[in-house]
Motif scaffolding. Structure first.
Motif, PDB file in Angstrom:
ATOM      1  N   GLY A  65     -58.943 -45.908  26.439  1.00  0.00           N
ATOM      2  CA  GLY A  65     -59.167 -44.879  25.432  1.00  0.00           C
ATOM      3  C   GLY A  65     -58.694 -45.306  24.054  1.00  0.00           C
ATOM      4  O   GLY A  65     -59.379 -45.079  23.049  1.00  0.00           O
ATOM      5  N   ARG A  66     -57.524 -45.926  23.998  1.00  0.00           N
ATOM      6  CA  ARG A  66     -57.002 -46.391  22.703  1.00  0.00           C
ATOM      7  C   ARG A  66     -57.892 -47.486  22.116  1.00  0.00           C
ATOM      8  O   ARG A  66     -58.117 -47.531  20.897  1.00  0.00           O
ATOM      9  N   ALA A  67     -58.396 -48.374  22.963  1.00  0.00           N
ATOM     10  CA  ALA A  67     -59.306 -49.412  22.472  1.00  0.00           C
ATOM     11  C   ALA A  67     -60.581 -48.787  21.920  1.00  0.00           C
ATOM     12  O   ALA A  67     -61.115 -49.221  20.886  1.00  0.00           O
ATOM     13  N   MET A  68     -61.083 -47.744  22.581  1.00  0.00           N
ATOM     14  CA  MET A  68     -62.278 -47.046  22.090  1.00  0.00           C
ATOM     15  C   MET A  68     -61.991 -46.319  20.777  1.00  0.00           C
ATOM     16  O   MET A  68     -62.842 -46.263  19.892  1.00  0.00           O
ATOM     17  N   GLN A  69     -60.785 -45.755  20.639  1.00  0.00           N
ATOM     18  CA  GLN A  69     -60.410 -45.158  19.359  1.00  0.00           C
ATOM     19  C   GLN A  69     -60.545 -46.190  18.238  1.00  0.00           C
ATOM     20  O   GLN A  69     -61.066 -45.895  17.158  1.00  0.00           O
ATOM     21  N   GLY A  70     -60.067 -47.386  18.503  1.00  0.00           N
ATOM     22  CA  GLY A  70     -60.143 -48.436  17.496  1.00  0.00           C
ATOM     23  C   GLY A  70     -61.558 -48.857  17.165  1.00  0.00           C
ATOM     24  O   GLY A  70     -61.837 -49.333  16.062  1.00  0.00           O
ATOM     25  N   MET A  71     -62.487 -48.673  18.128  1.00  0.00           N
ATOM     26  CA  MET A  71     -63.886 -49.042  17.865  1.00  0.00           C
ATOM     27  C   MET A  71     -64.522 -48.153  16.791  1.00  0.00           C
ATOM     28  O   MET A  71     -65.516 -48.534  16.186  1.00  0.00           O
ATOM     29  N   GLY A  72     -63.949 -46.984  16.570  1.00  0.00           N
ATOM     30  CA  GLY A  72     -64.417 -46.150  15.455  1.00  0.00           C
ATOM     31  C   GLY A  72     -63.811 -46.630  14.154  1.00  0.00           C
ATOM     32  O   GLY A  72     -63.069 -45.902  13.479  1.00  0.00           O
ATOM     33  N   ALA A  73     -64.101 -47.850  13.782  1.00  0.00           N
ATOM     34  CA  ALA A  73     -63.461 -48.510  12.629  1.00  0.00           C
ATOM     35  C   ALA A  73     -64.163 -48.108  11.333  1.00  0.00           C
ATOM     36  O   ALA A  73     -65.066 -48.798  10.868  1.00  0.00           O
ATOM     37  N   ILE A  74     -63.732 -46.993  10.752  1.00  0.00           N
ATOM     38  CA  ILE A  74     -64.454 -46.427   9.615  1.00  0.00           C
ATOM     39  C   ILE A  74     -63.728 -46.603   8.279  1.00  0.00           C
ATOM     40  O   ILE A  74     -64.195 -46.110   7.263  1.00  0.00           O
ATOM     41  N   ALA A  75     -62.598 -47.309   8.289  1.00  0.00           N
ATOM     42  CA  ALA A  75     -61.811 -47.419   7.056  1.00  0.00           C
ATOM     43  C   ALA A  75     -62.628 -48.018   5.918  1.00  0.00           C
ATOM     44  O   ALA A  75     -62.639 -47.492   4.795  1.00  0.00           O
ATOM     45  N   ALA A  76     -63.322 -49.124   6.193  1.00  0.00           N
ATOM     46  CA  ALA A  76     -64.088 -49.796   5.140  1.00  0.00           C
ATOM     47  C   ALA A  76     -65.207 -48.902   4.615  1.00  0.00           C
ATOM     48  O   ALA A  76     -65.469 -48.843   3.411  1.00  0.00           O
ATOM     49  N   ALA A  77     -65.872 -48.168   5.522  1.00  0.00           N
ATOM     50  CA  ALA A  77     -66.967 -47.291   5.113  1.00  0.00           C
ATOM     51  C   ALA A  77     -66.450 -46.130   4.261  1.00  0.00           C
ATOM     52  O   ALA A  77     -67.098 -45.724   3.278  1.00  0.00           O
ATOM     53  N   ILE A  78     -65.280 -45.579   4.610  1.00  0.00           N
ATOM     54  CA  ILE A  78     -64.709 -44.487   3.816  1.00  0.00           C
ATOM     55  C   ILE A  78     -64.335 -44.973   2.423  1.00  0.00           C
ATOM     56  O   ILE A  78     -64.620 -44.310   1.412  1.00  0.00           O
ATOM     57  N   LEU A  79     -63.706 -46.130   2.334  1.00  0.00           N
ATOM     58  CA  LEU A  79     -63.325 -46.662   1.024  1.00  0.00           C
ATOM     59  C   LEU A  79     -64.557 -46.994   0.187  1.00  0.00           C
ATOM     60  O   LEU A  79     -64.571 -46.797  -1.032  1.00  0.00           O
ATOM     61  N   ALA A  80     -65.608 -47.486   0.843  1.00  0.00           N
ATOM     62  CA  ALA A  80     -66.845 -47.785   0.119  1.00  0.00           C
ATOM     63  C   ALA A  80     -67.493 -46.503  -0.399  1.00  0.00           C
ATOM     64  O   ALA A  80     -67.990 -46.456  -1.532  1.00  0.00           O
ATOM     65  N   LEU A  81     -67.480 -45.435   0.409  1.00  0.00           N
ATOM     66  CA  LEU A  81     -68.030 -44.160  -0.039  1.00  0.00           C
ATOM     67  C   LEU A  81     -67.213 -43.602  -1.198  1.00  0.00           C
ATOM     68  O   LEU A  81     -67.772 -43.049  -2.158  1.00  0.00           O
ATOM     69  N   ALA A  82     -65.889 -43.741  -1.119  1.00  0.00           N
ATOM     70  CA  ALA A  82     -65.036 -43.295  -2.225  1.00  0.00           C
ATOM     71  C   ALA A  82     -65.387 -44.043  -3.509  1.00  0.00           C
ATOM     72  O   ALA A  82     -65.424 -43.450  -4.600  1.00  0.00           O
ATOM     73  N   ALA A  83     -65.669 -45.333  -3.387  1.00  0.00           N
ATOM     74  CA  ALA A  83     -66.054 -46.118  -4.565  1.00  0.00           C
ATOM     75  C   ALA A  83     -67.409 -45.672  -5.102  1.00  0.00           C
ATOM     76  O   ALA A  83     -67.619 -45.592  -6.317  1.00  0.00           O
TER      77      ALA A  83
END
Length: 454
Positions: free
Chosen positions: A107-125
């Motif tokens: 479950g924790r590994a699957m949580q990590g697969m939702g790797a959205i940090a880069a997409a959120i920062l790009a949307l903020a930009a």
């Protein structure tokens, strides 16, 4: 539209995206203060598997961070963010329904697969103007720090009331809230910020991996999060041994975190105003190494632990806050997105290695072995960091260009680099964009814009 402050769209983007980022990190962090205590109740428990459960999300985050950012550039920010949150929620549910340590690791590994940090920062930009972007990124960074503090406070309370599965169900609920915010609160982007500033570009990665100064920062953030994850394999148990019940751990964490912030702020101010940033940075690493060594040697009485935890978080928060700022100044013009992608991947990989290595060390050498090895790793980081160069003050800018040919762009770049206040210049003719590092006290912005748009 104010030139000096955030407009209404930027405020909405800043706080909604920061909240989404914070909710997701809250779900990842809440396990830290409780899993060492509740993990042994799971079938198949061993110290190694406990460490893997704490750090498993880091491996999948590290592997998928850059690809998810690139996909967001191709298919849109919101669809990729929502898809990542769905995967994160599924991972939370898998962990919540598991009565074995192996299911929690999955479950924790699957949580990590939702790797959205880069997409959120790009949307903020995408949603902010160049001159206001640092404020929005700082808001997101503040919410990440706040989520860590809140996780240490409420994690033990929720787990005491609802058990470990209840903690993961709570994380799934937070994820649904984050999805609603993305769908209904976060503005839709109508523009894209220059690609090189927010999304990793594959053709740039190999050069950045070997960049001497960036390498030092990547080693640093790897080590910092390795240490953090490894320490939380034993830190909650040390507090229990000192006589502090789990549900009361927040009474220590909360004042310790606030105390550490008060301690670190003066040093940040001294570092910036007195041009002593390198010395303050090295001092924080030294404090981290000293604290880890003392954790391994001093007895588990509550007073000692309070002092050491304040020292630990003062060093951790200082280093966590200053490294992205240093990165933004070191990263070559036009490849900040790629540099940040490697930096973030190093951070998450450190969390995974810290969990795995901490579990293995505790199995073989016990509590003191974990802290001694982490202290040695911090000393190695200190030696590497001493080779960092002092950075000239500069800010990153991106401008649109209007050149008829590649040759015309090359000629302009040659003129730019010789202008007062221009530290670095990269012109990408195919994207009609110029990435510049400027000393804004010396550079003539109007003259630069005139040169870029003949």
């Amino acid at each position: 539209m104010s030139a000096t402050g955030l407009n209404s769209l930027e405020k909405k983007a800043a706080f909604s995206l920061a909240t989404v980022f914070g909710l997701r990190m809250l779900g990842l962090f809440m396990i830290l203060p409780v899993f060492a205590i509740y993990g042994p109740e799971l079938k198949g428990y061993s110290p190694i598997w406990l460490g893997l459960a704490i750090g498993a999300y880091g491996l999948t985050q590290a592997l998928l961070q850059i690809p998810m950012g690139i996909l967001s550039d191709k298919f849109g920010r919101k669809p990729i963010i929502l898809a990542g949150l769905v995967v994160f929620m599924i991972g939370s549910i898998v962990a919540a329904m598991s009565d074995t340590i192996y299911g929690v690791v999955l479950g924790r590994a699957m949580q990590g697969m939702g790797a959205i940090a880069a997409a959120i920062l790009a949307l903020a930009a995408d949603l902010t103007r160049e001159e206001q972007r640092p404020k929005v990124m700082a808001t997101i960074g503040m919410f990440i720090g706040l989520s860590f503090t809140v996780a240490l406070v409420i994690g033990p309370v929720i787990t005491k009331s609802f058990g470990l599965s209840g903690l993961f169900w709570f994380t799934a609920i937070l994820t649904v809230l984050a999805m609603l915010l993305i769908q209904f609160m976060v503005p839709n982007s109508v523009n894209k910020a220059p690609k090189g500033d927010n999304v990793a570009m594959l053709d740039q990665l190999s050069n950045l991996f070997t960049h001497p100064q960036l390498f030092r920062l990547n080693v640093g953030v790897f080590t910092l999060h390795m240490v953090l994850t490894a320490c939380f394999i034993y830190l909650p148990l040390k507090l229990i041994d000192s006589g502090l019940l789990l549900e009361n751990h927040w009474q220590l964490y909360l004042p310790a975190l606030f105390g550490s912030f008060f301690l670190m702020v003066p040093f940040m101010i001294i570092g910036m105003k007195k041009q002593k940033e390198k010395e303050m940075f090295a001092g924080a690493i030294a404090l981290l190494a000293l604290t880890l060594a003392l954790f391994s040697q001093l007895p588990n009485n509550l007073t000692t632990l309070v002092v050491l935890i304040v020292m630990f978080f003062a060093a951790f928060n200082y280093l966590e806050a200053t490294m992205p700022s240093i990165l933004s100044r070191i990263a070559p013009a036009g490849v900040k997105g790629s540099a940040m992608g490697i930096f973030s991947s190093s951070q998450f990989l450190g969390a995974f290695v810290g969990g795995a290595l901490g579990g293995a060390l505790s199995s073989s050498y016990g509590e003191s072995g974990v802290f001694v090895v982490m202290a040695c790793c911090a000393v190695v980081w200190l030696l590497i960091a001493l080779g960092m160069k002092r950075q000239t003050k500069s800010k990153s800018f991106s401008f649109t260009t209007a050149f008829a040919s590649e040759q015309q762009a090359d000629d302009a770049a040659e003129k730019l680099i010789n202008m007062p206040g221009v530290v670095e210049a990269t012109l990408v003719h195919s994207e009609a964009v110029a990435y510049l590092k400027l000393d804004d006290k010396q550079a003539d912005i109007l003259q630069i814009k005139a040169l870029l748009n003949p």
